[in-house]
Every structure is written in C-alpha cells, then in structure tokens.
Motif scaffolding. Structure first.
Motif, short mmCIF file in Angstrom:
data_model
loop_
_atom_site.label_atom_id
_atom_site.label_comp_id
_atom_site.label_asym_id
_atom_site.label_seq_id
_atom_site.Cartn_x
_atom_site.Cartn_y
_atom_site.Cartn_z
N LYS A 256 0.83 -1.20 0.00
CA LYS A 256 0.00 0.00 0.00
C LYS A 256 0.87 1.25 0.00
CE LYS A 256 -3.77 2.06 2.65
NZ LYS A 256 -4.63 1.90 3.83
N CYS A 257 0.46 2.22 -0.79
CA CYS A 257 1.16 3.50 -0.83
C CYS A 257 0.09 4.59 -0.91
CB CYS A 257 2.08 3.57 -2.04
SG CYS A 257 3.10 5.05 -2.04
N VAL A 258 0.13 5.53 0.02
CA VAL A 258 -0.85 6.61 0.07
C VAL A 258 -0.11 7.93 0.02
CG1 VAL A 258 -2.67 7.70 1.44
CG2 VAL A 258 -2.43 5.21 1.46
N SER A 259 -0.52 8.78 -0.90
CA SER A 259 0.03 10.12 -1.01
C SER A 259 -1.11 11.12 -1.00
CB SER A 259 0.81 10.29 -2.31
OG SER A 259 2.01 9.58 -2.26
N GLN A 260 -0.81 12.32 -0.54
CA GLN A 260 -1.75 13.43 -0.62
C GLN A 260 -1.07 14.56 -1.36
OE1 GLN A 260 -2.72 14.31 3.48
NE2 GLN A 260 -4.49 12.96 3.43
N VAL A 261 -1.87 15.39 -1.98
CA VAL A 261 -1.35 16.58 -2.63
C VAL A 261 -1.88 17.77 -1.84
CG1 VAL A 261 -1.37 18.00 -4.72
CG2 VAL A 261 -1.17 15.51 -4.89
N GLY A 262 -0.99 18.66 -1.49
CA GLY A 262 -1.39 19.83 -0.71
C GLY A 262 -0.19 20.70 -0.46
N GLY A 263 -0.23 21.39 0.66
CA GLY A 263 0.87 22.27 1.03
C GLY A 263 0.77 22.64 2.49
N THR A 264 1.71 23.43 2.93
CA THR A 264 1.79 23.77 4.35
C THR A 264 1.33 25.18 4.66
OG1 THR A 264 4.09 24.44 4.05
CG2 THR A 264 3.69 22.17 4.76
N LEU A 265 0.98 25.95 3.67
CA LEU A 265 0.55 27.33 3.91
C LEU A 265 -0.87 27.34 4.47
CD1 LEU A 265 1.91 29.04 0.69
CD2 LEU A 265 2.96 28.95 2.94
N GLU A 266 -1.08 28.11 5.54
CA GLU A 266 -2.38 28.16 6.21
C GLU A 266 -3.49 28.62 5.27
OE1 GLU A 266 -4.42 30.75 9.74
OE2 GLU A 266 -2.34 30.11 10.03
N HIS A 267 -3.20 29.57 4.43
CA HIS A 267 -4.26 30.11 3.57
C HIS A 267 -4.71 29.14 2.48
CE1 HIS A 267 -0.83 31.13 0.94
NE2 HIS A 267 -1.72 31.04 -0.03
N MET A 268 -3.94 28.09 2.23
CA MET A 268 -4.33 27.15 1.17
C MET A 268 -5.65 26.46 1.51
SD MET A 268 -0.62 25.56 0.16
CE MET A 268 -1.16 24.60 -1.25
N MET A 269 -5.83 26.05 2.75
CA MET A 269 -7.09 25.41 3.13
C MET A 269 -8.23 26.43 3.12
SD MET A 269 -8.45 22.59 3.54
CE MET A 269 -7.22 21.40 3.87
N ARG A 270 -7.92 27.67 3.47
CA ARG A 270 -8.96 28.71 3.40
C ARG A 270 -9.42 28.93 1.96
NH1 ARG A 270 -7.29 33.63 7.44
NH2 ARG A 270 -7.32 32.41 9.36
N LEU A 271 -8.48 28.90 1.03
CA LEU A 271 -8.85 29.04 -0.37
C LEU A 271 -9.68 27.85 -0.83
CD1 LEU A 271 -5.50 30.32 -1.90
CD2 LEU A 271 -7.62 31.62 -1.69
N LEU B 296 -7.47 22.36 -5.54
CA LEU B 296 -6.94 21.01 -5.39
C LEU B 296 -7.98 19.96 -5.79
CD1 LEU B 296 -5.10 21.47 -1.98
CD2 LEU B 296 -4.02 20.98 -4.18
N ARG B 297 -9.17 20.06 -5.25
CA ARG B 297 -10.20 19.05 -5.54
C ARG B 297 -10.52 18.97 -7.03
NH1 ARG B 297 -11.81 14.59 -2.75
NH2 ARG B 297 -13.00 13.60 -4.37
N PRO B 298 -10.70 20.11 -7.72
CA PRO B 298 -10.92 20.01 -9.17
C PRO B 298 -9.75 19.37 -9.91
CG PRO B 298 -11.54 22.18 -8.39
CD PRO B 298 -10.86 21.48 -7.25
N ALA B 299 -8.53 19.60 -9.42
CA ALA B 299 -7.37 18.98 -10.05
C ALA B 299 -7.46 17.46 -9.98
CB ALA B 299 -6.08 19.47 -9.39
N LEU B 300 -8.01 16.95 -8.90
CA LEU B 300 -8.19 15.50 -8.75
C LEU B 300 -9.40 15.02 -9.55
CD1 LEU B 300 -7.50 12.81 -7.30
CD2 LEU B 300 -9.03 13.57 -5.47
N ASP B 301 -10.53 15.65 -9.33
CA ASP B 301 -11.78 15.18 -9.94
C ASP B 301 -11.78 15.26 -11.46
OD1 ASP B 301 -12.75 14.68 -7.41
OD2 ASP B 301 -13.96 16.51 -7.31
#
Length: 143
Positions: free
Chosen positions: A79-94, A116-121
């Motif tokens: 099993k290998c699990v990866s997430q795409v994201g970042g560490t900047l606080e405002h990224m989740m706000r966006l 991020l979600r549209p990039a996946l979907d």
C-alpha cells in the motif's frame, strides 16, 4: 472404476521464481506509480491557481503555487498513500472557504475557491493512466 491419469508439469520452479520477481518489482514500483498519479494532480492544481478567474484563487506572489506538492502519507509493501497539498495556512482557506474570525481578530467571509479538488476530480483518467503506465513497465518485462 475411474481412470487415473498423471500430469507432469515442467518449469514450475522457474514460474514460481518469476512470480516472486514480479511481486518484488511491483512492490518497488508502487511508490513510483503513486507519485506519477500525484504528479498529475500537482500539475493541474498549479495550473488552477495560476488561472486567476473567479472560480480559482488569484496568483499574486506565487507562494501557493510553489507550495503545492505531493506528501507521502503511508508506504508499505502492499500500500502506498500520497496526498497533494501544502503547508501554507491560507491554502485550506482558499480550498474550503473561511467564514470566521482569524487569530488577529479580523472577520472573514471568504467563499471557497477550490483548486486542489478540481485537479483531482477533473483528471481521474489521466491519473489512472499515469499509475497504470508505471505498473505496465514491470509487466512488459515478463509479457
């Protein structure tokens, strides 16, 4: 009385050895295949941030775009699990929006502008193809 017959199979040890080798190589390629799929999401999320139209955040400093990356969450032999994201606080706000008071006492009514979600979907097929291509590299050697 039933007829009894015998079958001799030659090369069974060699076949078992090949299966073990394929299993080993699949374990090795799993993280690469996962990263290939994640790379598609990273690329598309960066494109979404750079668009700057009402559905996506505007690119002002480029900090958000530079901070988008793959983060390995779990890796084992099967099993290998990866997430795409970042560490900047405002990224989740966006991504999710923010309707609250921040720690400095400022009140925000920021609607979500997901990137991020549209990039996946919107790229599921390309993500699957990138993953499958890595796996097929191993299988072609034995095909």
């Amino acid at each position: 009385m039933a007829d009894v017959f015998r079958v001799d199979v030659k090369g069974i040890k060699e076949l078992q050895a090949k299966f073990r080798q394929i299993d080993f190589e699949m374990q090795q390629i799993l993280s690469q295949a996962t990263s290939a799929g994640a790379a598609v999401v990273v690329r598309e999320a960066k494109i979404n941030v750079g668009r700057g139209h009402p559905d996506y955040p505007e690119r002002i400093t480029g900090a958000t775009m530079r901070n988008i990356r793959e983060v390995r969450k779990e890796k084992s032999a099967t099993k290998c699990v990866s997430q795409v994201g970042g560490t900047l606080e405002h990224m989740m706000r966006l991504e999710k929006g923010f309707m609250d008071t921040d720690r400095m006492g400022r009140r925000f009514h920021q609607p979500p502008r997901p990137f991020l979600r549209p990039a996946l979907d919107e790229n599921e097929e390309e993500i699957k193809k990138a993953f499958e291509e890595k796996v097929k590299q191993v299988l072609r050697k034995y095909g």
